[in-house]
Write an enzyme that holds these catalytic residues in place. Structure first.
Site, PDB file in Angstrom:
ATOM      1  N   SER A 128      39.839  24.792  42.231  1.00  0.00           N
ATOM      2  CA  SER A 128      39.992  25.054  43.660  1.00  0.00           C
ATOM      3  C   SER A 128      40.545  23.844  44.397  1.00  0.00           C
ATOM      4  O   SER A 128      40.307  22.705  44.013  1.00  0.00           O
ATOM      5  CB  SER A 128      38.657  25.428  44.292  1.00  0.00           C
ATOM      6  OG  SER A 128      38.849  25.622  45.686  1.00  0.00           O
ATOM      7  N   LYS A 183      33.936  30.330  40.157  1.00  0.00           N
ATOM      8  CA  LYS A 183      35.130  30.175  41.003  1.00  0.00           C
ATOM      9  C   LYS A 183      35.351  31.432  41.846  1.00  0.00           C
ATOM     10  O   LYS A 183      35.716  31.361  43.021  1.00  0.00           O
ATOM     11  CB  LYS A 183      36.365  29.885  40.149  1.00  0.00           C
ATOM     12  CG  LYS A 183      37.691  29.882  40.928  1.00  0.00           C
ATOM     13  CD  LYS A 183      37.663  28.855  42.060  1.00  0.00           C
ATOM     14  CE  LYS A 183      38.916  28.640  42.857  1.00  0.00           C
ATOM     15  NZ  LYS A 183      39.833  29.649  43.190  1.00  0.00           N
ATOM     16  N   HIS A 186      33.005  31.302  44.607  1.00  0.00           N
ATOM     17  CA  HIS A 186      33.526  30.302  45.557  1.00  0.00           C
ATOM     18  C   HIS A 186      34.514  30.992  46.509  1.00  0.00           C
ATOM     19  O   HIS A 186      34.468  30.813  47.722  1.00  0.00           O
ATOM     20  CB  HIS A 186      34.223  29.171  44.790  1.00  0.00           C
ATOM     21  CG  HIS A 186      35.126  28.314  45.633  1.00  0.00           C
ATOM     22  ND1 HIS A 186      36.384  28.732  46.033  1.00  0.00           N
ATOM     23  CD2 HIS A 186      34.951  27.080  46.185  1.00  0.00           C
ATOM     24  CE1 HIS A 186      36.943  27.798  46.786  1.00  0.00           C
ATOM     25  NE2 HIS A 186      36.095  26.775  46.880  1.00  0.00           N
ATOM     26  N   ASN A 187      35.408  31.791  45.951  1.00  0.00           N
ATOM     27  CA  ASN A 187      36.395  32.471  46.791  1.00  0.00           C
ATOM     28  C   ASN A 187      35.740  33.510  47.698  1.00  0.00           C
ATOM     29  O   ASN A 187      36.160  33.682  48.842  1.00  0.00           O
ATOM     30  CB  ASN A 187      37.474  33.128  45.925  1.00  0.00           C
ATOM     31  CG  ASN A 187      38.469  32.112  45.394  1.00  0.00           C
ATOM     32  OD1 ASN A 187      38.172  30.934  45.293  1.00  0.00           O
ATOM     33  ND2 ASN A 187      39.651  32.566  45.047  1.00  0.00           N
ATOM     34  N   GLU A 190      34.405  31.654  50.418  1.00  0.00           N
ATOM     35  CA  GLU A 190      35.579  31.247  51.212  1.00  0.00           C
ATOM     36  C   GLU A 190      35.977  32.369  52.188  1.00  0.00           C
ATOM     37  O   GLU A 190      36.218  32.121  53.374  1.00  0.00           O
ATOM     38  CB  GLU A 190      36.720  30.919  50.238  1.00  0.00           C
ATOM     39  CG  GLU A 190      38.092  30.695  50.820  1.00  0.00           C
ATOM     40  CD  GLU A 190      39.141  30.491  49.699  1.00  0.00           C
ATOM     41  OE1 GLU A 190      38.954  29.599  48.846  1.00  0.00           O
ATOM     42  OE2 GLU A 190      40.144  31.231  49.671  1.00  0.00           O
TER      43      GLU A 190
HETATM   44  C1  6PG Z   1      41.194  27.796  46.091  1.00  0.00           C
HETATM   45  C2  6PG Z   1      41.565  29.077  46.764  1.00  0.00           C
HETATM   46  C3  6PG Z   1      42.660  29.760  46.030  1.00  0.00           C
HETATM   47  C4  6PG Z   1      43.321  30.825  46.852  1.00  0.00           C
HETATM   48  C5  6PG Z   1      42.790  32.194  46.563  1.00  0.00           C
HETATM   49  C6  6PG Z   1      42.385  33.058  47.714  1.00  0.00           C
HETATM   50  O1  6PG Z   1      40.033  27.694  45.756  1.00  0.00           O
HETATM   51  O2  6PG Z   1      42.051  26.928  45.945  1.00  0.00           O
HETATM   52  O3  6PG Z   1      40.462  29.936  46.793  1.00  0.00           O
HETATM   53  O4  6PG Z   1      42.163  30.189  44.811  1.00  0.00           O
HETATM   54  O5  6PG Z   1      43.565  30.507  48.125  1.00  0.00           O
HETATM   55  O6  6PG Z   1      43.825  32.774  45.833  1.00  0.00           O
HETATM   56  O7  6PG Z   1      43.471  33.733  48.203  1.00  0.00           O
HETATM   57  P1  6PG Z   1      43.509  35.141  48.893  1.00  0.00           P
HETATM   58  O8  6PG Z   1      43.024  34.938  50.289  1.00  0.00           O
HETATM   59  O9  6PG Z   1      44.955  35.443  48.826  1.00  0.00           O
HETATM   60  O10 6PG Z   1      42.698  36.122  48.114  1.00  0.00           O
END
Ligand code: 6PG
Length: 478
Positions: A128, A183, A186-187, A190
């Site tokens: 990430s 991971k 994590h997303n 996010e």
């Molecule tokens: C990271 C991000 C990266 C990316 C994802 C999410 O940890 O560097 O999470 O993996 O930005 O692809 O993107 P989307 O919003 O397009 O699902």
């Protein structure tokens, strides 16, 4: 052979990771790409990296010292499978294949098992930090065997971001798919974090009456306190931006349809399978979904809104309430994220240390934030913590925030401004707090229409009431 590590796939993430690796003492990096032009471009643009370029997989394998170690940085899915097969054909037992993409963790489990049959190590590593992190120091979440980690651990440590205390943001997450699972979550977090920040912006603007540039200042201020995080920081930057073509705030000229590549959806799908409520993350995924259906929204624009408008008595107090609501909702999102990681660890037999995960998210990654240190502390103090939000520090923080949180959720509802992240996080918090839930009534309904039975509060046993007969109760089993 002269390279100790290789990178397959030289699009931006791969190229940046290769450059990062090459910049660290002791590494010599082999590079290969499906189209050799890209390899040549990278090698020519970065003579300082002293790359070892290859034009075929055989040449690439021959340039690597043993155990051969290669990081695949290509698109998740079939492209990754194809590269794995190509590498496996030229690698030998004991060699290590790392997938640094955003793979689905079930694919990683499958690939690890397949490669193990062939005597190869397979490491699924979540990476990430976007393009910038890949170049200057990402947060890395590798899953695989202990033996493979002995080789890849030091390499990852050499390129990972460093937290304030100097610790590298990488840890051996666990076996097979655990790194990619972490991971993925994590997303998911996010997504939740971004949604909550977006709701804060929307409320500050539509209820608080602040302009984007003023909200940028508010975020900059918030970023000096307990909300200190990369996402808050970049949000301020985005809000400050003025569109060069129109002179309007950038945020006003961008089409309001949020995209997604799938990891948020995967997180929610996994949580559903595991039976773990991650409602804040789910709302964030669904909110992106709703935003991306213009035809529905067009017809929805006809629907009635509130008949009276919300008049704020004290704008500064409202801004502070939103800050508190954001902080509390964010704690819930992280609590839910850690919950699903712990449930998955039990389900898949991964030995994951939640405290170590929180620590490697302190820098390098997209969700890096000051309060991750607190999360690490909470799990260090109590590894069996059943819900992060109940840890003393977070119970105290949400307790202090809750009056503000309630005001914000009710104000949003009264004003007709959607705040699904705030609302669902608060409902989760209150659900967790409740000593008695209406689930009892649901059990009654289930027993009524389907004889699904229920348990009683006053003793053991499974019961059924004869709803269509004399309504007497029978005990079905112990
Ligand atoms: C990271 C991000 C990266 C990316 C994802 C999410 O940890 O560097 O999470 O993996 O930005 O692809 O993107 P989307 O919003 O397009 O699902």
């Amino acid at each position: 052979p002269e390279a100790n590590i290789g990178v397959v796939g030289l699009a931006v993430m791969g190229a940046n990771l290769a450059r990062n690796l090459a910049s660290r003492e002791g590494n010599r990096v082999a590079v290969v790409n499906r189209s050799p032009e890209r390899t040549r471009t990278l090698v020519d643009a970065h003579p300082e990296a002293n790359f070892v370029p290859a034009e075929s997989m055989a040449e690439f394998a021959a340039s690597l010292t043993r155990p051969r170690t290669a990081i695949i940085m290509v698109q998740a899915g079939s492209a990754t499978d194809a590269v794995i097969q190509e590498l496996a054909a030229v690698f030998e037992p004991g060699d290590i294949i790392i997938d640094g993409g955003n793979a689905q963790f079930t694919d990683t489990i499958r690939r690890e098992h397949e490669m193990r049959q062939r005597g190869l190590h397979f490491v699924g590593a979540g990476i990430s930090g976007g393009e910038e992190g890949a170049l200057n120091g990402p947060s890395i979440m590798p899953g695989g065997s202990d033996e493979a980690y002995a080789t890849v651990g030091p390499i990852f440590e050499s390129i990972a971001a460093r937290a304030d205390d100097g610790e590298p943001c990488v840890t051996h997450v666990g076996s097979d798919g655990s790194g990619h699972f972490v991971k993925m979550v994590h997303n998911g977090i996010e997504y939740a974090d971004m949604q909550l920040i977006a709701e804060s912006y929307d409320l500050l603007r539509r209820v608080g009456g602040l302009e984007p540039a003023e909200i940028a200042d508010v975020f900059a201020e918030w970023n000096t306190g307990e909300l200190d995080s990369y996402l808050i920081e970049i949000t301020g930057e985005v809000l400050k931006q003025i569109d060069t073509r129109t002179g309007r705030p950038f945020v006003d000229v961008v089409l309001d349809q949020a995209g997604q590549k799938g990891t948020g959806t995967w997180t929610v799908q996994s949580a559903l399978t595991l039976g773990t409520p991650i409602s804040g993350i789910a709302e964030a995924v669904f909110a992106r979904g709703l935003s991306s259906h213009p035809e529905q929204r067009l017809s929805g624009a006809r629907l009635a809104g509130p008949s009276t408008s919300v008049e704020l008595e004290d704008r500064d107090a409202f801004v502070e309430d939103v800050r508190q609501a954001l902080y509390a909702s964010k704690i819930v999102a992280y609590s839910q994220g850690f919950d699903v990681i712990r449930t998955a660890a039990r389900q898949y037999g991964w030995r994951i240390d939640p405290s170590a995960i929180a620590k490697i998210w302190r820098a390098g990654c997209i969700i890096q934030a000051r309060f991750l240190g607190r999360i690490a502390d909470a799990y260090r103090a109590d590894a069996d913590l059943v819900a992060l939000v109940t840890a003393p520090f977070f119970a105290d923080a949400t307790g202090r925030a809750q009056d503000s949180w309630r005001r914000v959720v009710s104000t949003a509802a009264l004003a007709g401004v959607p705040a699904p992240g705030f609302g669902s996080s608060l409902a989760y918090y209150d659900g967790l707090r409740a000593t008695r839930l209406p689930a009892a009534l649901i059990q009654g309904q289930r027993d009524y229409f389907g004889a699904h039975t229920y348990r009683r509060v006053d003793g053991p046993g499974v019961f059924h009431t004869e709803w269509s007969g004399d309504r007497s109760e029978t005990q079905i089993s112990e």
